[in-house]
Design a protein around this motif. Structure first.
Motif, PDB file in Angstrom:
ATOM      1  N   UNK A 194      36.479   9.888 -30.561  1.00 49.71           N
ATOM      2  CA  UNK A 194      37.506   9.443 -29.619  1.00 49.71           C
ATOM      3  C   UNK A 194      37.186  10.040 -28.252  1.00 49.71           C
ATOM      4  N   UNK A 195      37.170   9.207 -27.227  1.00 44.38           N
ATOM      5  CA  UNK A 195      36.840   9.663 -25.875  1.00 44.38           C
ATOM      6  C   UNK A 195      38.052   9.513 -24.965  1.00 44.38           C
ATOM      7  N   UNK A 196      37.949  10.090 -23.766  1.00 45.84           N
ATOM      8  CA  UNK A 196      39.092  10.111 -22.850  1.00 45.84           C
ATOM      9  C   UNK A 196      39.697   8.727 -22.611  1.00 45.84           C
ATOM     10  N   UNK A 197      38.921   7.666 -22.373  1.00 46.53           N
ATOM     11  CA  UNK A 197      39.539   6.344 -22.170  1.00 46.53           C
ATOM     12  C   UNK A 197      40.433   5.911 -23.334  1.00 46.53           C
ATOM     13  N   UNK A 198      40.053   6.283 -24.573  1.00 39.06           N
ATOM     14  CA  UNK A 198      40.894   5.936 -25.724  1.00 39.06           C
ATOM     15  C   UNK A 198      42.247   6.646 -25.652  1.00 39.06           C
ATOM     16  N   UNK A 199      42.213   7.923 -25.268  1.00 42.21           N
ATOM     17  CA  UNK A 199      43.457   8.686 -25.195  1.00 42.21           C
ATOM     18  C   UNK A 199      44.314   8.219 -24.014  1.00 42.21           C
ATOM     19  N   UNK A 200      43.671   7.801 -22.943  1.00 40.08           N
ATOM     20  CA  UNK A 200      44.419   7.253 -21.804  1.00 40.08           C
ATOM     21  C   UNK A 200      45.136   5.969 -22.225  1.00 40.08           C
ATOM     22  N   UNK A 201      44.474   5.150 -23.041  1.00 41.88           N
ATOM     23  CA  UNK A 201      45.111   3.928 -23.541  1.00 41.88           C
ATOM     24  C   UNK A 201      46.323   4.258 -24.405  1.00 41.88           C
ATOM     25  N   UNK A 202      46.200   5.274 -25.252  1.00 37.68           N
ATOM     26  CA  UNK A 202      47.329   5.695 -26.080  1.00 37.68           C
ATOM     27  C   UNK A 202      48.477   6.217 -25.223  1.00 37.68           C
ATOM     28  N   UNK A 203      48.134   6.991 -24.194  1.00 36.16           N
ATOM     29  CA  UNK A 203      49.168   7.512 -23.287  1.00 36.16           C
ATOM     30  C   UNK A 203      49.865   6.366 -22.568  1.00 36.16           C
ATOM     31  N   UNK A 204      49.098   5.371 -22.133  1.00 33.71           N
ATOM     32  CA  UNK A 204      49.692   4.215 -21.470  1.00 33.71           C
ATOM     33  C   UNK A 204      50.635   3.460 -22.385  1.00 33.71           C
ATOM     34  N   UNK A 245      41.341  20.062 -33.275  1.00 32.59           N
ATOM     35  CA  UNK A 245      41.271  19.860 -34.718  1.00 32.59           C
ATOM     36  C   UNK A 245      40.049  19.053 -35.176  1.00 32.59           C
ATOM     37  N   UNK A 246      39.490  18.246 -34.248  1.00 32.49           N
ATOM     38  CA  UNK A 246      38.375  17.389 -34.659  1.00 32.49           C
ATOM     39  C   UNK A 246      37.503  17.066 -33.453  1.00 32.49           C
ATOM     40  N   UNK A 261      49.412   6.840 -11.923  1.00 30.42           N
ATOM     41  CA  UNK A 261      48.071   6.815 -12.497  1.00 30.42           C
ATOM     42  C   UNK A 261      47.650   8.218 -12.909  1.00 30.42           C
ATOM     43  N   UNK A 262      47.962   9.194 -12.054  1.00 26.59           N
ATOM     44  CA  UNK A 262      47.645  10.579 -12.376  1.00 26.59           C
ATOM     45  C   UNK A 262      48.351  11.054 -13.630  1.00 26.59           C
ATOM     46  N   UNK A 263      49.603  10.645 -13.823  1.00 27.65           N
ATOM     47  CA  UNK A 263      50.333  11.044 -15.029  1.00 27.65           C
ATOM     48  C   UNK A 263      49.724  10.430 -16.291  1.00 27.65           C
ATOM     49  N   UNK A 264      49.242   9.192 -16.196  1.00 27.16           N
ATOM     50  CA  UNK A 264      48.601   8.575 -17.359  1.00 27.16           C
ATOM     51  C   UNK A 264      47.309   9.323 -17.697  1.00 27.16           C
ATOM     52  N   UNK A 265      46.532   9.661 -16.665  1.00 28.86           N
ATOM     53  CA  UNK A 265      45.308  10.437 -16.890  1.00 28.86           C
ATOM     54  C   UNK A 265      45.654  11.790 -17.498  1.00 28.86           C
ATOM     55  N   UNK A 266      46.689  12.422 -16.961  1.00 32.72           N
ATOM     56  CA  UNK A 266      47.108  13.730 -17.457  1.00 32.72           C
ATOM     57  C   UNK A 266      47.549  13.647 -18.916  1.00 32.72           C
ATOM     58  N   UNK A 267      48.319  12.607 -19.251  1.00 32.32           N
ATOM     59  CA  UNK A 267      48.733  12.418 -20.635  1.00 32.32           C
ATOM     60  C   UNK A 267      47.545  12.216 -21.553  1.00 32.32           C
ATOM     61  N   UNK A 268      46.555  11.434 -21.086  1.00 38.96           N
ATOM     62  CA  UNK A 268      45.352  11.224 -21.875  1.00 38.96           C
ATOM     63  C   UNK A 268      44.551  12.505 -22.060  1.00 38.96           C
ATOM     64  N   UNK A 269      44.457  13.302 -21.012  1.00 46.66           N
ATOM     65  CA  UNK A 269      43.736  14.573 -21.113  1.00 46.66           C
ATOM     66  C   UNK A 269      44.416  15.522 -22.094  1.00 46.66           C
ATOM     67  N   UNK A 270      45.751  15.557 -22.069  1.00 45.86           N
ATOM     68  CA  UNK A 270      46.488  16.424 -22.994  1.00 45.86           C
ATOM     69  C   UNK A 270      46.279  15.979 -24.438  1.00 45.86           C
ATOM     70  N   UNK A 271      46.301  14.659 -24.663  1.00 47.90           N
ATOM     71  CA  UNK A 271      46.056  14.145 -26.008  1.00 47.90           C
ATOM     72  C   UNK A 271      44.639  14.478 -26.471  1.00 47.90           C
ATOM     73  N   UNK A 272      43.679  14.316 -25.569  1.00 45.09           N
ATOM     74  CA  UNK A 272      42.296  14.629 -25.933  1.00 45.09           C
ATOM     75  C   UNK A 272      42.147  16.116 -26.263  1.00 45.09           C
ATOM     76  N   UNK A 273      42.772  16.975 -25.441  1.00 48.65           N
ATOM     77  CA  UNK A 273      42.699  18.420 -25.701  1.00 48.65           C
ATOM     78  C   UNK A 273      43.292  18.752 -27.068  1.00 48.65           C
ATOM     79  N   UNK A 274      44.376  18.065 -27.427  1.00 49.29           N
ATOM     80  CA  UNK A 274      44.977  18.265 -28.755  1.00 49.29           C
ATOM     81  C   UNK A 274      44.012  17.818 -29.853  1.00 49.29           C
ATOM     82  N   UNK A 275      43.398  16.665 -29.679  1.00 49.76           N
ATOM     83  CA  UNK A 275      42.466  16.115 -30.668  1.00 49.76           C
ATOM     84  C   UNK A 275      41.264  17.033 -30.878  1.00 49.76           C
ATOM     85  N   UNK A 276      40.721  17.531 -29.772  1.00 50.59           N
ATOM     86  CA  UNK A 276      39.528  18.381 -29.831  1.00 50.59           C
ATOM     87  C   UNK A 276      39.805  19.679 -30.583  1.00 50.59           C
TER      88      UNK A 276
END
Length: 442
Positions: free
Chosen positions: A152-162, A146-147, A129-144
């Motif tokens: 897009x909020x953290x739950x969206x990026x967690x879904x993409x990571x999953x 540039x845009x 679960x922690x790795x999925x959250x971590x993956x989502x946080x990394x994706x969100x940090x990447x998104x932020x």
């Protein structure tokens, strides 16, 4: 159930494997297939996962220079020692114990078999679960980078990571099949560690003197110190060592010890380096995700965040592999990994498992507090307490009084730490439950 005779009143009897009433199925996954170096890379991947980007904030900040450095070095040495004990028991009793619960059941019996199984899978599930959250946080940090429009909020990026983790779980049938992906994992680790170190050094050299004082009141520091001590244990989690050792070639014990020596020497260098340099650069303002602190070219920070996201997918697969092995063995998933039946099984079962994991990750993205709770209940016992006690039971006639006393000292000390960590985790959960809400955009 018949047991061997034993004359010490404080230790349990060792159960006779020939009459042990526990079903030990033959694994559907590959056994004795990998070199010690490949296993060492697997172990190093866990230690240097993207979680390492947070240790400057969650270990060094609450402990300071002396406590943080000494704590990390001591926890490295103690973890190596405890892992070596487990590795030496892998062929205890004339047979291989390829699962942690198998070893516990052989030594203690049915009750311990079930208890260790429950503790281990709870522990691994929370890590996943922690790795999925971590993956989502990394994706969100990447998104932020540039845009930063908050569309897009953290739950969206967690879904993409999953979803990405599901695809990887379908493609890779078992732990030994990682092979070339371990090379990619090592590359991703070097990318985000080197970028984090380089940008931290730049910021540190350009910044005024930092504040290295431990934040908080005297009372709050007690709880944060205990929590940081639990995080020291998390950094070297060995709650699935027998399952990893099952993949190594003969001679099993010698090769596993080589892999452990690699993990705790060269393998821990990146994690220690990024932790100390990150804390040096930002002091008490170091965050739980170091890439949020660093300043520099957007493309470089973006590359580091994507590398952290991709590495989290591979690392999750390692810690999910005991669950996959259990399910594949239980339902007889063998043969060609690309066979329609086997492929469909992985899509449905592994996809369902990760979907549940991703949903809980999005629902409770502050699950770090619950991971601390699980760490107190399961990580500490599996990593430090049980290895020492099992070794006493298994080698009782070969250990001197001094050696037995040393192992008992470890058992008592880490039992106290586990109780303290349990209390601290419950307190943090109580406090944070009043602050955060479900599906929070942290």
């Amino acid at each position: 159930m018949s047991t061997t005779s034993f004359d010490h009143p404080l230790l349990p009897k060792v159960h006779n494997d020939d009459r042990l009433a526990i079903d030990i199925p033959k694994s559907a996954h590959q056994v004795s297939n990998d070199s010690w170096f490949q296993v060492g890379i697997v172990l190093g991947t866990g230690v240097n996962s993207a979680f390492a980007l947070g240790y400057a904030g969650i270990i060094m900040v609450p402990l300071g220079w002396v406590g943080g450095v000494v704590g990390l070095i001591l926890s490295s040495a103690i973890s190596l020692y405890a892992s070596t004990l487990i590795a030496k028991l892998h062929e205890y009793g004339g047979r291989r114990h390829i699962r942690y619960r198998d070893l516990a059941g052989f030594i203690y019996g049915q009750t311990a078999y079930s208890l260790v199984w429950a503790l281990q899978y709870a522990n691994l599930f929370l890590i996943n679960t922690g790795f999925v959250i971590l993956g989502g946080q990394a994706l969100k940090a990447f998104y932020v980078l540039f845009r930063d429009d908050h569309q897009m909020k953290l739950p969206h990026f967690i879904a993409l990571a999953g979803f990405a983790c599901v695809l990887f779980a379908i493609v890779i049938p078992h732990l030994s099949a990682l092979r070339v992906w371990l090379g990619f994992s090592t590359f991703f680790i070097l990318v985000y560690v080197c970028i984090a170190i380089a940008l931290s050094l730049k910021d540190g050299l350009e910044s005024p003197p930092r504040d290295y004082s431990i934040p908080g009141t005297k009372n709050s520091r007690i709880w944060t110190t205990i929590g940081a001590a639990a995080n020291l244990v998390f950094a070297y989690n060995t709650g699935m060592l027998p399952e990893i050792q099952a993949t190594v070639r003969e001679p099993v014990v010698n090769n596993m010890i080589k892999a452990l020596n690699f993990q705790f020497t060269l393998g821990v260098v990146p994690m220690h380096a990024v932790t100390y340099i990150g804390y040096w650069a930002y002091g008490s303002s170091a965050s739980s995700y170091l890439l949020n602190n660093v300043s520099g070219p957007i493309w470089l920070k973006g590359m580091a965040n994507i590398a952290a996201f991709l590495q989290a997918i591979i690392a999750l697969h390692i810690f999910a592999s005991p669950t996959y092995e259990y399910l594949d063995t239980k339902y007889g998933v063998k043969g060609n990994a690309l066979a329609c039946k086997n492929l469909a099984f992985r899509i449905v079962v592994r996809g369902g498992y990760i979907a549940i994991t991703a949903f809980l990750s999005a629902l409770l993205p502050f699950l770090g507090d619950f991971m601390s709770l699980t760490g107190a209940i399961s990580t500490l016992p599996l990593t430090f307490i049980l290895p020492n006690h099992m070794y006493i039971v298994a080698r009782r006639n070969k250990l001197s009084l001094l050696q037995k006393s040393w192992h008992w000292l470890n058992i008592i000390f880490f039992s106290c730490i586990s109780v303290a960590a349990l209390v601290a985790a419950l307190k943090l959960i109580t406090v944070d439950s009043k602050t955060y809400h479900v599906f929070a955009d942290l």
